[in-house]
Design a protein around this motif. Structure first.
Motif, PDB file in Angstrom:
ATOM      1  N   TYR A 135       0.838  -1.200   0.000  1.00  0.00           N
ATOM      2  CA  TYR A 135       0.000   0.000   0.000  1.00  0.00           C
ATOM      3  C   TYR A 135       0.872   1.249   0.000  1.00  0.00           C
ATOM      4  O   TYR A 135       1.980   1.256   0.546  1.00  0.00           O
ATOM      5  N   ILE A 136       0.341   2.301  -0.607  1.00  0.00           N
ATOM      6  CA  ILE A 136       0.937   3.626  -0.462  1.00  0.00           C
ATOM      7  C   ILE A 136      -0.096   4.519   0.217  1.00  0.00           C
ATOM      8  O   ILE A 136      -1.279   4.503  -0.130  1.00  0.00           O
ATOM      9  N   GLY A 137       0.350   5.233   1.226  1.00  0.00           N
ATOM     10  CA  GLY A 137      -0.524   6.157   1.936  1.00  0.00           C
ATOM     11  C   GLY A 137      -0.124   7.586   1.625  1.00  0.00           C
ATOM     12  O   GLY A 137       1.036   7.963   1.816  1.00  0.00           O
ATOM     13  N   ILE A 138      -1.055   8.375   1.134  1.00  0.00           N
ATOM     14  CA  ILE A 138      -0.795   9.774   0.798  1.00  0.00           C
ATOM     15  C   ILE A 138      -1.322  10.658   1.923  1.00  0.00           C
ATOM     16  O   ILE A 138      -2.495  10.569   2.300  1.00  0.00           O
ATOM     17  N   VAL A 139      -0.443  11.478   2.473  1.00  0.00           N
ATOM     18  CA  VAL A 139      -0.861  12.420   3.515  1.00  0.00           C
ATOM     19  C   VAL A 139      -1.541  13.599   2.833  1.00  0.00           C
ATOM     20  O   VAL A 139      -0.924  14.329   2.053  1.00  0.00           O
ATOM     21  N   THR A 140      -2.828  13.765   3.119  1.00  0.00           N
ATOM     22  CA  THR A 140      -3.615  14.784   2.410  1.00  0.00           C
ATOM     23  C   THR A 140      -4.110  15.903   3.312  1.00  0.00           C
ATOM     24  O   THR A 140      -4.682  16.874   2.821  1.00  0.00           O
ATOM     25  N   GLY A 141      -3.905  15.771   4.612  1.00  0.00           N
ATOM     26  CA  GLY A 141      -4.390  16.827   5.485  1.00  0.00           C
ATOM     27  C   GLY A 141      -3.884  16.670   6.904  1.00  0.00           C
ATOM     28  O   GLY A 141      -3.360  15.618   7.295  1.00  0.00           O
ATOM     29  N   TYR A 142      -4.037  17.746   7.671  1.00  0.00           N
ATOM     30  CA  TYR A 142      -3.634  17.746   9.076  1.00  0.00           C
ATOM     31  C   TYR A 142      -4.578  18.656   9.840  1.00  0.00           C
ATOM     32  O   TYR A 142      -4.737  19.835   9.514  1.00  0.00           O
ATOM     33  N   GLN A 143      -5.247  18.068  10.845  1.00  0.00           N
ATOM     34  CA  GLN A 143      -6.195  18.847  11.629  1.00  0.00           C
ATOM     35  C   GLN A 143      -6.313  18.235  13.015  1.00  0.00           C
ATOM     36  O   GLN A 143      -6.327  17.006  13.167  1.00  0.00           O
ATOM     37  N   ASN A 144      -6.385  19.074  14.029  1.00  0.00           N
ATOM     38  CA  ASN A 144      -6.510  18.617  15.416  1.00  0.00           C
ATOM     39  C   ASN A 144      -5.399  17.630  15.783  1.00  0.00           C
ATOM     40  O   ASN A 144      -5.641  16.591  16.411  1.00  0.00           O
ATOM     41  N   ASP A 145      -4.184  17.975  15.357  1.00  0.00           N
ATOM     42  CA  ASP A 145      -3.006  17.155  15.664  1.00  0.00           C
ATOM     43  C   ASP A 145      -3.113  15.745  15.090  1.00  0.00           C
ATOM     44  O   ASP A 145      -2.566  14.785  15.631  1.00  0.00           O
ATOM     45  N   THR A 146      -3.848  15.625  13.983  1.00  0.00           N
ATOM     46  CA  THR A 146      -4.064  14.317  13.364  1.00  0.00           C
ATOM     47  C   THR A 146      -3.813  14.398  11.865  1.00  0.00           C
ATOM     48  O   THR A 146      -4.330  15.297  11.191  1.00  0.00           O
ATOM     49  N   LEU A 147      -3.022  13.465  11.350  1.00  0.00           N
ATOM     50  CA  LEU A 147      -2.782  13.389   9.914  1.00  0.00           C
ATOM     51  C   LEU A 147      -3.924  12.646   9.231  1.00  0.00           C
ATOM     52  O   LEU A 147      -4.453  11.664   9.768  1.00  0.00           O
ATOM     53  N   VAL A 178      -4.545  10.314   6.120  1.00  0.00           N
ATOM     54  CA  VAL A 178      -3.779   9.494   5.184  1.00  0.00           C
ATOM     55  C   VAL A 178      -4.746   8.649   4.364  1.00  0.00           C
ATOM     56  O   VAL A 178      -5.588   7.934   4.921  1.00  0.00           O
ATOM     57  N   ASP A 179      -4.641   8.746   3.043  1.00  0.00           N
ATOM     58  CA  ASP A 179      -5.462   7.942   2.137  1.00  0.00           C
ATOM     59  C   ASP A 179      -4.617   6.797   1.594  1.00  0.00           C
ATOM     60  O   ASP A 179      -3.628   7.016   0.885  1.00  0.00           O
ATOM     61  N   TRP A 180      -5.016   5.565   1.924  1.00  0.00           N
ATOM     62  CA  TRP A 180      -4.263   4.382   1.531  1.00  0.00           C
ATOM     63  C   TRP A 180      -4.789   3.801   0.220  1.00  0.00           C
ATOM     64  O   TRP A 180      -5.995   3.722   0.003  1.00  0.00           O
ATOM     65  N   THR A 181      -3.866   3.389  -0.642  1.00  0.00           N
ATOM     66  CA  THR A 181      -4.214   2.748  -1.910  1.00  0.00           C
ATOM     67  C   THR A 181      -3.336   1.517  -2.100  1.00  0.00           C
ATOM     68  O   THR A 181      -2.114   1.591  -1.933  1.00  0.00           O
ATOM     69  N   CYS A 182      -3.951   0.401  -2.441  1.00  0.00           N
ATOM     70  CA  CYS A 182      -3.176  -0.807  -2.738  1.00  0.00           C
ATOM     71  C   CYS A 182      -2.518  -0.642  -4.105  1.00  0.00           C
ATOM     72  O   CYS A 182      -3.195  -0.358  -5.100  1.00  0.00           O
ATOM     73  N   ILE A 183      -1.195  -0.795  -4.162  1.00  0.00           N
ATOM     74  CA  ILE A 183      -0.480  -0.605  -5.426  1.00  0.00           C
ATOM     75  C   ILE A 183       0.130  -1.895  -5.965  1.00  0.00           C
ATOM     76  O   ILE A 183       0.599  -1.929  -7.104  1.00  0.00           O
ATOM     77  N   ASP A 184       0.122  -2.938  -5.153  1.00  0.00           N
ATOM     78  CA  ASP A 184       0.665  -4.203  -5.649  1.00  0.00           C
ATOM     79  C   ASP A 184       0.189  -5.331  -4.751  1.00  0.00           C
ATOM     80  O   ASP A 184       0.008  -5.147  -3.541  1.00  0.00           O
ATOM     81  N   LYS A 185      -0.027  -6.480  -5.347  1.00  0.00           N
ATOM     82  CA  LYS A 185      -0.394  -7.662  -4.577  1.00  0.00           C
ATOM     83  C   LYS A 185       0.155  -8.893  -5.279  1.00  0.00           C
ATOM     84  O   LYS A 185       0.306  -8.908  -6.508  1.00  0.00           O
ATOM     85  N   PRO A 186       0.492  -9.916  -4.522  1.00  0.00           N
ATOM     86  CA  PRO A 186       1.028 -11.128  -5.147  1.00  0.00           C
ATOM     87  C   PRO A 186      -0.066 -11.890  -5.896  1.00  0.00           C
ATOM     88  O   PRO A 186      -1.259 -11.736  -5.604  1.00  0.00           O
ATOM     89  N   ASN A 187       0.355 -12.691  -6.833  1.00  0.00           N
ATOM     90  CA  ASN A 187      -0.578 -13.548  -7.558  1.00  0.00           C
ATOM     91  C   ASN A 187      -0.849 -14.791  -6.713  1.00  0.00           C
ATOM     92  O   ASN A 187      -0.014 -15.684  -6.613  1.00  0.00           O
ATOM     93  N   ILE A 188      -2.019 -14.815  -6.085  1.00  0.00           N
ATOM     94  CA  ILE A 188      -2.339 -15.922  -5.178  1.00  0.00           C
ATOM     95  C   ILE A 188      -3.426 -16.828  -5.754  1.00  0.00           C
ATOM     96  O   ILE A 188      -4.085 -17.573  -5.018  1.00  0.00           O
ATOM     97  N   GLU A 189      -3.599 -16.783  -7.062  1.00  0.00           N
ATOM     98  CA  GLU A 189      -4.683 -17.543  -7.686  1.00  0.00           C
ATOM     99  C   GLU A 189      -4.629 -19.024  -7.317  1.00  0.00           C
ATOM    100  O   GLU A 189      -5.654 -19.637  -7.003  1.00  0.00           O
ATOM    101  N   GLU A 190      -3.424 -19.600  -7.335  1.00  0.00           N
ATOM    102  CA  GLU A 190      -3.313 -21.037  -7.063  1.00  0.00           C
ATOM    103  C   GLU A 190      -3.565 -21.386  -5.602  1.00  0.00           C
ATOM    104  O   GLU A 190      -3.988 -22.500  -5.290  1.00  0.00           O
TER     105      GLU A 190
END
Length: 719
Positions: free
Chosen positions: A418-430, A432-444
Motif C-alpha cells: 500500500y501507499i498512503g498519501i498524507v492529504t491533510g492535518y487537523q486537530n493534531d491528526t494526519l 492518510v489515504d491508503w491505496t493498494c499498489i501491488d499484490k502477489p498472484n495468489i490464484e493457485e
C-alpha cells in the motif's frame, strides 16, 4: 481444502517418493514471494513533492529446487496527487515484473538529486570474492572502484549496515568489516568474537568514505572501545553520526536484543574528535536525522533485564545540545493516554522515516499494538501518537515527503503493498489515504486461504496481558471436533502478530486448529506486562498457555484428546515445561531449538544475561558474572529439565547445527536421557548449516514434512 494431487508437481527428479498432500500444500504456498524492501526514485518533481514515483519493490522468493531464498525486483511507476489537489488517490501507471535477481548487489542508494546511484557489489567466482563500489550517473556507469583489498565484507544488515550520500553528492559513506590481518601480523591469533546469532562473521566494523570526485575510498581508523554502524552525514555534511556498540568486556548477542550497551556518536569526516552524544544514557540506538536537520531522533531503554523493552523516543537538538523525551515508556496502557497506546516496540526505525506536512515534522514508525503490527505517526513537536492503520497487520518500508509505503497482511492473506498519501492535518491528526499498489498472484493458493478464518480472543477475561490468535478452518465437521495445536512464541519478550505463516497455514489446511498464544511478558502490551514475567519464567507463562489450551476444550471447540503443543526457543521452553507438568494432557509435542536447561545454556549461549535475568538474578553487562552453584540450582529448578522424569508425551525435537542462541547440547542431552529411559517416544532431527530460527529452505521443507508425518502418526490422519 488441501491442494489436489495434480495441482502442483513438487517431486524432485531424483526423488522417487511423492510428496504428501501437506508438503505439496506448503510448497505451493512457498511459491508466493513476500515483500522484503522498497526503494523509491523520483521521476518528476515539484519541489519536495514528486508527482511521479518510481518504486523498486524487493521480493523474497524461495527457490525450492536450489534450496535458497533469492531477492528479486519488481518495478512500479505510481502517479501521486499534487498538494492541494482534490484527487487524493495514488494511481499505478505501469507495473513491470521480470524476475531480475539482485544477485551480487549488496546495497544501493539514490543520490539526493536523483541523478546518481551508488551500488555496493560483491562478485564471487572460482578465484574468490571481489568487492566493488559503483557510481552510476543518469543510467551510465561512471565509476567502478575495486575495494577488495581495502576492507572485508560490506555490511547490509539492519543493525550495522548503511549506505548514505552527502547532500552535496561529493561523498558517500558505508559500513564494512575491517580488512583481514596479514598472515605475518602477530595479532592474527588474537581472539575476536562475533556478535552471536545471525552475526557470527561480523566482528570489527569500520566506516568507509567514498570520495566520488576522486574515485577512491578511505577506510577510517577503528575505534578502541566501540564498533560503528548505521553511519550517515550530520547537518551540513560536516560530521558523521553513527551508532557505536560497546565491545568491552565482551560481545553480547544483538539479534532480537535491544538491551545492549550502545550509544550515538559523532566525529569529523576523517574519524577524529569522537563525541558521545548520548553519554548520559546507557542505551541509545537507531539515530535518524530529521529533514530540517535541526534534531536527531533515537530510541532508548534500560539495559540488561528483558531482551526487549518498551522504548522511549528521544530527540537531540543540535543548536542547544539538549535531549528531551518525545514519547515516554508506557508502563500500563490506558484509554486516558493516547487512546490506549501501549508504547513503542521497534528495533530500528526505517532508514527513511519522516513526513513533513504544513512545516510540521512527523516520525513514521512500525510497532506492535497488542497482537497487531501497526504503522504509527508521531508529531515531533507534541509527542502525539496516531495509529495510521486499521484491520490486519502492517509492516512499514518507507516514509518520505508526503507518502508512506507499507504492507498489510493477515493470517489468511499474503501481504499486499500500500501507499498512503498524507492529504491533510487537523486537530493534531494526519489524514492518510491508503491505496493498494501491488499484490502477489495468489490464484493457485486462493482455495486454501479462502477456507481459513481467524480472530483474536482473550481466554482469561480479567487478564489483559494475554491474547490468543485463533486460526482455524472455516468449515469443520459437526460430529468430529478438530485437533488443537497450541503455539506459544519465543523470546519470551516477543510477540506473534496477526500475519500469515506458511507452516501454520499448511496445518490449518489439513484440518488442525491453531492457537497462537501471546502470554504475559509479550511485547505490545505495556512495559509492566514485560516486567511481570521477570523472575517468574517457567511458571507464569506456562500456566497461561495451559489455561489457553483449556479454554478451547471448555468451550467445546476442539477434541480434548487431540491437543498438541508446538514451540521454538522460549516457546520450546514452555512446551517442554507443559509436557513435564501436565504429562497426560498433550498427545504430541514439537520443539524447535528449545531452552531445556538454563544453567547449561548460560555458559555457551551468546546471551548469557538472559539466563540470569529471566529467573530474577542480577547480571552486569560490564562485569559479567560466572554461574555459581546457587545460581545453577535456581536455573535448574526453573528449567524443563527439572521435570524430565515426568514426561510421557511423544516428542519431535528439531535442532539447528549452527544455533548460537540456544546451542543444541542440552537438546541432545534431553534426547539421550529419554532414549535411555525407554518409555517415551523421542525423535530428533538436526538441520545442518542452520541457526536458531530453523529458517533455511531445506529446514523449512524437511521440517514441515516431518512435523506433518509425526502429528498424523500420533493423532491419526485427518479427513
Amino acid at each position: 481444502m488441501t491442494v489436489s494431487e495434480k495441482s502442483v508437481q513438487t517431486t524432485d527428479d531424483n526423488n522417487e517418493k511423492e510428496d504428501s498432500i501437506g508438503l505439496k500444500t506448503f510448497k505451493l504456498l512457498a511459491t508466493i514471494p513476500t515483500y522484503a524492501g522498497v526503494k523509491t526514485f523520483s521521476s518528476e518533481t515539484n519541489g519536495d513533492n514528486p508527482s511521479v514515483l518510481s518504486i523498486q519493490v524487493i521480493l523474497s522468493q524461495r527457490d525450492l529446487k536450489r534450496k535458497l531464498k533469492r531477492l528479486i525486483v519488481k518495478q512500479l511507476v505510481v502517479s501521486l496527487p499534487t498538494k492541494g489537489s482534490s484527487d487524493t488517490v495514488a494511481k499505478v501507471i505501469t507495473s513491470s515484473f521480470l524476475p531480475i535477481d539482485l544477485g551480487d548487489v549488496v546495497l544501493q542508494a539514490e543520490s539526493p538529486s536523483g541523478n546518481k546511484l551508488l551500488i555496493l557489489r560483491c562478485v564471487s567466482n572460482d578465484k574468490g570474492k571481489k568487492s566493488f563500489v559503483e557510481i552510476w550517473d543518469k543510467g551510465n556507469l561512471k565509476q567502478s572502484i575495486d575495494v577488495t583489498d581495502s576492507h572485508g565484507d560490506f555490511y547490509s544488515d539492519g543493525t550495522f549496515g548503511s549506505l548514505k550520500w552527502a547532500k552535496n553528492e561529493e561523498k558517500a559513506v558505508y559500513i564494512a568489516e575491517r580488512k583481514a590481518l596479514d598472515e605475518k601480523d602477530e595479532k592474527k591469533c588474537d581472539f575476536v568474537p562475533g556478535w552471536g546469532e545471525k552475526f557470527v562473521n561480523k566482528r570489527v566494523s569500520v566506516i568507509v568514505i567514498v570520495n566520488v570526485l576522486e574515485s577512491k575510498v578511505e577506510v577510517l581508523p577503528e575505534f578502541e572501545k566501540i564498533v560503528p554502524g548505521q553511519v550517515f552525514f550530520g547537518p551540513g555534511d560536516k560530521t558523521l553520526i553513527f551508532n557505536g556498540y560497546n565491545r568491552e568486556p565482551r560481545y553480547y548477542g544483538i539479534y532480537a536484543c535491544i538491551n545492549r550497551l550502545v550509544g550515538i556518536y559523532q566525529t569529523k569526516l576523517d574519524g577524529t574528535d569522537l563525541v558521545h552524544l548520548t553519554e548520559q544514557l546507557e542505551h541509545a540506538r537507531s539515530p535518524r536525522l530529521a529533514p530540517s536537520e535541526k534534531v536527531l531522533t533515537y530510541y532508548s531503554n534500560p539495559i540488561s533485564g528483558p531482551h526487549s523493552y518498551c522504548s522511549e523516543l528521544r530527540e537531540y537538538n543540535f543548536s542547544t545540545n539538549t535531549h528531551r523525551v518525545v514519547v515516554p515508556i508506557v508502563h500500563t496502557p490506558s484509554d486516558s493516554f493516547q487512546n490506549g497506546f501501549p508504547g513503542i516496540y521497534n528495533d530500528q526505525m526505517a532508514r527513511k522515516s519522516f513526513i513533513t506536512f504544513d512545516d510540521k515534522e512527523f516520525l513514521i514508525i512500525q510497532s506492535c499494538w497488542r497482537s497487531r503490527g501497526v504503522v504509527l505517526a508521531i508529531n515531533l513537536d507534541t509527542g502525539k501518537v496516531q495509529d495510521l492503520t486499521s484491520t490486519g497487520s502492517w509492516s512499514l518500508f518507507i516514509a518520505c515527503n508526503n507518502y508512506i509505503i507499507a504492507s498489510r497482511g493477515a493470517p489468511n492473506d499474503f501481504p499486499e503493498l500500500y501507499i498512503g498519501i498524507v492529504t491533510g492535518y487537523q486537530n493534531d491528526t494526519l489524514k492518510v489515504d491508503w491505496t493498494c499498489i501491488d499484490k502477489p498472484n495468489i490464484e493457485e493458493v486462493e482455495p486454501i486461504l479462502s477456507k481459513i478464518t481467524w480472530s483474536i480472543i482473550q481466554p482469561i477475561p480479567d487478564n489483559k496481558n494475554l491474547e490468543v490468535i485463533y486460526v482455524k478452518p472455516n468449515e469443520t465437521s459437526e460430529n468430529k471436533k478438530p485437533p488443537l495445536i497450541v503455539c506459544p512464541h519465543g523470546g519470551p519478550h516477543g510477540v506473534i502478530t496477526a500475519d500469515i505463516s506458511l507452516s501454520i497455514t499448511t496445518l490449518i489446511s489439513l484440518g488442525y486448529v491453531v492457537a497462537i498464544v501471546n502470554y504475559t511478558g509479550s511485547t505490545g502490551f505495556g512495559q509492566d506486562s514485560i516486567d511481570a514475567l521477570i523472575g517468574k519464567a517457567g511458571d507464569l507463562e506456562v500456566k497461561e498457555v495451559q489455561a489457553s489450551a483449556q479454554y478451547f476444550i471448555d468451550n467445546g471447540l476442539v477434541d480434548p484428546n487431540k491437543v498438541i503443543v508446538m514451540g521454538g526457543s522460549h516457546g520450546g521452553f514452555i512446551s517442554a515445561h507443559l509436557i513435564g507438568k501436565y504429562p497426560d494432557f498433550y498427545k504430541a509435542c514439537v520443539m524447535k531449538n528449545p531452552v531445556l536447561n538454563i544453567g547449561g545454556m548460560a555458559t555457551i549461549t551468546d546471551i548469557p544475561d538472559w539466563c540470569f535475568s529471566e529467573i530474577g538474578l542480577p547480571y552486569s553487562l560490564t562485569n559479567p558474572p560466572i554461574v555459581k552453584p546457587s545460581d545453577y540450582k535456581l536455573m535448574y529448578e526453573n528449567s524443563p529439565i527439572n521435570n524430565i522424569d515426568k514426561v510421557k508425551t511423544p516428542t519431535l525435537l528439531m535442532l539447528g547445527s549452527e544455533d548460537k542462541r540456544v546451542p543444541h547440547n542440552d537438546g541432545l542431552n534431553w534426547y539421550y536421557y529419554l532414549k535411555g529411559k525407554g518409555d517415551v517416544e523421542i525423535l530428533c532431527k538436526i538441520y545442518k548449516e542452520t541457526g536458531h530460527a530453523l529458517d533455511s529452505v531445506d529446514a523449512e521443507i524437511f521440517g514441515t514434512d516431518i512435523v506433518i508425518k509425526f502429528l498424523e502418526e500420533k493423532i491419526g490422519k485427518l479427513e
